[in-house]
Design a protein around this motif. Structure first.
Motif, PDB file in Angstrom:
ATOM      1  N   ASP A 133      47.648  29.639  45.057  1.00 19.37           N
ATOM      2  CA  ASP A 133      47.395  29.347  43.643  1.00 19.37           C
ATOM      3  C   ASP A 133      47.856  30.516  42.775  1.00 19.37           C
ATOM      4  O   ASP A 133      47.587  31.674  43.095  1.00 19.37           O
ATOM      5  CB  ASP A 133      45.897  29.093  43.410  1.00 19.37           C
ATOM      6  N   CYS A 134      48.549  30.193  41.685  1.00 16.68           N
ATOM      7  CA  CYS A 134      49.056  31.235  40.792  1.00 16.68           C
ATOM      8  C   CYS A 134      47.883  31.906  40.071  1.00 16.68           C
ATOM      9  O   CYS A 134      46.969  31.235  39.592  1.00 16.68           O
ATOM     10  CB  CYS A 134      50.026  30.611  39.790  1.00 16.68           C
ATOM     11  N   LYS A 135      47.934  33.233  39.998  1.00 20.48           N
ATOM     12  CA  LYS A 135      46.814  33.957  39.366  1.00 20.48           C
ATOM     13  C   LYS A 135      46.978  34.059  37.845  1.00 20.48           C
ATOM     14  O   LYS A 135      46.027  34.336  37.134  1.00 20.48           O
ATOM     15  CB  LYS A 135      46.697  35.350  39.982  1.00 20.48           C
ATOM     16  N   ARG A 137      46.807  32.532  34.791  1.00 14.91           N
ATOM     17  CA  ARG A 137      46.294  31.237  34.336  1.00 14.91           C
ATOM     18  C   ARG A 137      46.025  31.209  32.832  1.00 14.91           C
ATOM     19  O   ARG A 137      45.196  30.441  32.344  1.00 14.91           O
ATOM     20  CB  ARG A 137      45.024  30.862  35.117  1.00 14.91           C
TER      21      ARG A 137
END
Ligand SMILES: [Zn+2]
Ligand SMILES: [Zn+2]
Length: 392
Positions: A133-135, A137
């Motif tokens: 998951d991309c941090k 955000r």
């Protein structure tokens, strides 16, 4: 262009303006999502249907409409992943299926067991990339509103005349990677995600001193390029020194009455502003004459199961791994060097691993004969640093 690839017309879509199409579609499914992208709860469904359901009625309706009711006893279980390795999963299921009365299944099972047969399938030779998951955000795409477009990029190719008699030697067009990009992003961002060996080459001749620090890669020096989509040349004008590749092609086309072509800039063109035929091949050209076909293969609205961080896109969804090129001398190690115009080798070009390159072409570090040497292009992002530490 259209005339050359007219055989693809029957498999391609009509021209679709991505933004218009999906803003219309988003309106039609507006009832599924709230404005912030969260999904509408089932209790609202009764409002949409203009009918009143109690909780119990809704549960009965949900169970009744479940896709699980579409199965029959003994059927292969439902595929959990809708995207990854469908065919491999199906064949694995067949192997374990107990439906041995079916000759088809028995033969497939026998073939898999006896011959360790290769499983044929759409994704057989493609590898899906798994991301964490991309941090980042702070900027999120909105489910039900933002558009996700898939673009297939092919390995470079050389066009051959249709009159060529010997079709056996025409190289096949091979997929390189599939890139997912948001409608709000630009063609320049798409270009930056395309990797090609000609971008990675280092055009410095180092035969007299192969230990010299190698110069920059071609992509850092020669940044010109364009994407040709629906008769428009989208030129990369981010660097003022970039050449306008499309100019000479437009002049050539004008001299032959092939019509006029428009130009636009890569970095100012959003993906969703395009009007394209999905499934039709277009061209990406860079490094002078390195041409790739690109195909807009799919588009859909982002949903709640997708990565929503905008910073995660564009990203490579899957790649087709390419084989390693091995040294012509030992056939054991991968290639590190190329020589050309080598008067001690019967063919041009010659490929060597580092050990063979140095032992064949040098005595005590002194060059033997005449040749030009170049480092073999490699992607530094996927290389392991094998530099020995100072303590060794
Ligand atoms: Zn290329
Ligand atoms: Zn070797």
């Amino acid at each position: 262009m259209d005339a050359v690839y007219d055989c693809y017309n029957e498999n391609s879509s009509e021209k679709i303006n991505i933004k218009e199409y999906f803003s219309d579609f988003a309106k039609r499914i507006k009832w599924i999502y709230h404005g912030d992208g969260s999904k509408v709860q089932s209790t609202c469904i009764s409002d949409i249907m203009n009918a009143e359901f109690g909780e119990e009625d809704m549960q009965v309706l949900t169970d009744y409409c479940s896709v699980d009711n579409l199965t029959v006893p003994g059927e292969v279980s439902k595929i959990k992943s809708t995207q990854r390795m469908r065919c491999k999963y199906i064949f694995k299921q067949i192997q374990t299926a107990k439906a041995t009365n079916l000759h088809t299944l028995r033969n497939v099972e026998k073939s898999l067991q006896e011959n360790n047969a290769l499983i044929s399938g759409k994704y057989k030779k493609e590898s899906f990339i798994t991301y964490e998951d991309c941090k980042l955000r702070d900027n999120l795409a909105i489910p039900g509103q933002d558009i996700l477009v898939s673009v297939r990029v092919y390995e470079p190719f050389q066009h051959y005349s249709h009159n060529l008699k010997d079709y056996k030697h025409i190289p096949r067009i091979v997929l390189s990677r599939v890139i997912e990009i948001l409608g709000s992003q630009t063609l320049a961002q798409l270009r930056d995600k395309i990797s090609c060996i000609s971008d990675l080459s280092i055009p410095t001749e180092v035969s007299n001193n192969p230990d010299v620090k190698l110069g920059p890669m071609a992509k850092d020096v020669y940044k010109s390029g364009f994407l040709f989509i629906e008769n428009i040349f989208y030129n990369d004008t981010r660097d003022p020194n970039n050449l306008n590749y499309s100019q000479v092609i437009k002049q050539w086309a004008q001299m032959r009455d092939l019509g006029s072509f428009q130009t636009a800039s890569l970095e100012h063109t959003r993906i969703d502003s395009l009007t394209v035929r999905f499934g039709f091949p277009w061209v990406y050209q860079h490094q002078g004459s390195c041409e790739h076909l690109i195909v807009f293969s799919a588009a859909r609205l982002i949903n709640e199961n997708d990565e929503q961080a905008v910073a995660a896109y564009p990203r490579v969804q899957r790649i087709k791994p390419s084989g390693t090129k091995y040294c012509m001398m030992c056939s054991d190690l991968s290639v590190s060097w190329i020589t050309t115009d080598n008067d001690r080798v019967p063919h041009d070009l010659a490929y060597y691993c580092d050990t063979c390159f140095r032992s064949f072409n040098y005595i005590d570090g002194i060059k033997i004969g005449n040749f030009k040497a170049y480092a073999y292009p490699r992607n530094p992002n996927v290389m392991v640093d094998e530099t020995p530490s100072s303590s060794e």
